[in-house]
Design a protein around this motif. Structure first.
Motif, PDB file in Angstrom:
ATOM      1  N   GLU A  96       0.855  -1.200   0.000  1.00 12.65           N
ATOM      2  CA  GLU A  96       0.000   0.000   0.000  1.00 12.65           C
ATOM      3  C   GLU A  96       0.884   1.239   0.000  1.00 12.65           C
ATOM      4  OE1 GLU A  96      -3.513   2.175   2.665  1.00 12.65           O
ATOM      5  OE2 GLU A  96      -3.107   0.034   2.940  1.00 12.65           O
ATOM      6  N   ALA A  97       0.458   2.260  -0.736  1.00 11.43           N
ATOM      7  CA  ALA A  97       1.222   3.498  -0.798  1.00 11.43           C
ATOM      8  C   ALA A  97       0.276   4.658  -1.084  1.00 11.43           C
ATOM      9  CB  ALA A  97       2.283   3.418  -1.893  1.00 11.43           C
ATOM     10  N   GLU A  98       0.669   5.846  -0.641  1.00  5.17           N
ATOM     11  CA  GLU A  98      -0.122   7.049  -0.904  1.00  5.17           C
ATOM     12  C   GLU A  98       0.730   8.089  -1.622  1.00  5.17           C
ATOM     13  OE1 GLU A  98      -2.687   8.968   1.811  1.00  5.17           O
ATOM     14  OE2 GLU A  98      -3.211   7.107   2.886  1.00  5.17           O
ATOM     15  N   PHE A  99       0.049   8.868  -2.461  1.00  4.27           N
ATOM     16  CA  PHE A  99       0.724   9.924  -3.210  1.00  4.27           C
ATOM     17  C   PHE A  99      -0.242  11.103  -3.287  1.00  4.27           C
ATOM     18  CE2 PHE A  99       1.505  11.952  -7.388  1.00  4.27           C
ATOM     19  CZ  PHE A  99       2.827  12.331  -7.200  1.00  4.27           C
ATOM     20  N   VAL A 100       0.262  12.294  -3.014  1.00  4.85           N
ATOM     21  CA  VAL A 100      -0.582  13.492  -3.069  1.00  4.85           C
ATOM     22  C   VAL A 100      -0.025  14.441  -4.129  1.00  4.85           C
ATOM     23  CG1 VAL A 100      -1.476  15.480  -1.803  1.00  4.85           C
ATOM     24  CG2 VAL A 100      -1.233  13.283  -0.640  1.00  4.85           C
TER      25      VAL A 100
END
Length: 208
Positions: free
Chosen positions: A12-16
């Protein structure tokens, strides 16, 4: 049986980007049914999100599928799928959920965001190689422990566990085709005092 690359686990990873939040999730999946179940799982978990773009690659039957889920055509699912094709990873399903931040990113920005988030999720999951592995029991004296561990790594294997008793007994995972070479080198290293035992062989993921 052929070897091939798969995700090592869940990632899982997040990017803004310009207040838009992209949440990438990746699983190993052996069938289309399993992949689609994961996609539905994400839709329910993030039911208030605007987009759930996805792709999956299934080795059996050479299945490739992707969806832009309302994003401009070619800006989401295909860039995500390209990550797995480039890395030669199969039996994978990836969903990137987007919470819109109110600022348009343009086609180039979307392509980079979706593809980049999929790559981050793959990096988080790691990559394993599915192949025939042998599980070995390798007893060795403490004096040889470090050198034996290095020999395992040199031969492309991994130490799964170590039992420290009167001697050390290593449980080693090694590609089946490398067992003979490892046995010869272990015998040489120990001057014939170490006897490597093959406990079983199984087709499973292991170090890439």
């Amino acid at each position: 049986m052929d070897s091939y690359l798969v995700p090592a686990g869940y990632g899982e990873a997040e990017f803004v980007e310009k207040r838009s939040r992209f949440i990438g999730q990746l699983w190993r999946a052996e069938t289309e049914e399993e992949a689609r179940a994961r996609i539905e799982e994400v839709r329910k978990k993030y039911h208030d999100a605007r987009h759930h773009c996805w792709c999956y690659v299934i080795r059996e039957g050479g299945v490739l599928r992707y969806s832009d889920d309302g994003e401009p055509q070619g800006t989401a699912g295909q860039p995500m799928l390209n990550v797995f094709l480039k890395e030669e990873v199969t039996n994978a399903v990836c969903v990137v959920t987007r919470y819109f931040g109110g600022i348009l990113l343009g086609a180039g920005g979307l392509t980079r965001a979706y593809g980049g988030t999929a790559k981050l999720a793959l990096d988080a999951a790691g990559i394993s190689r599915m192949r025939l592995w042998a599980v070995l029991a390798v007893p060795c004296p403490y004096a040889l422990y470090e050198r034996m561990r290095l020999l395992v790594e040199k031969c492309g294997g991994a130490v799964d566990s170590a039992d420290f008793g009167a001697d050390v007994v290593l449980t080693v995972l090694l590609p089946a085709e490398d067992v003979d070479a490892f046995q010869e080198q272990a015998t040489e290293l120990s001057a014939g005092t170490v006897e490597v035992l093959v406990e079983e062989e199984r087709f499973q993921p292991g170090p890439p």
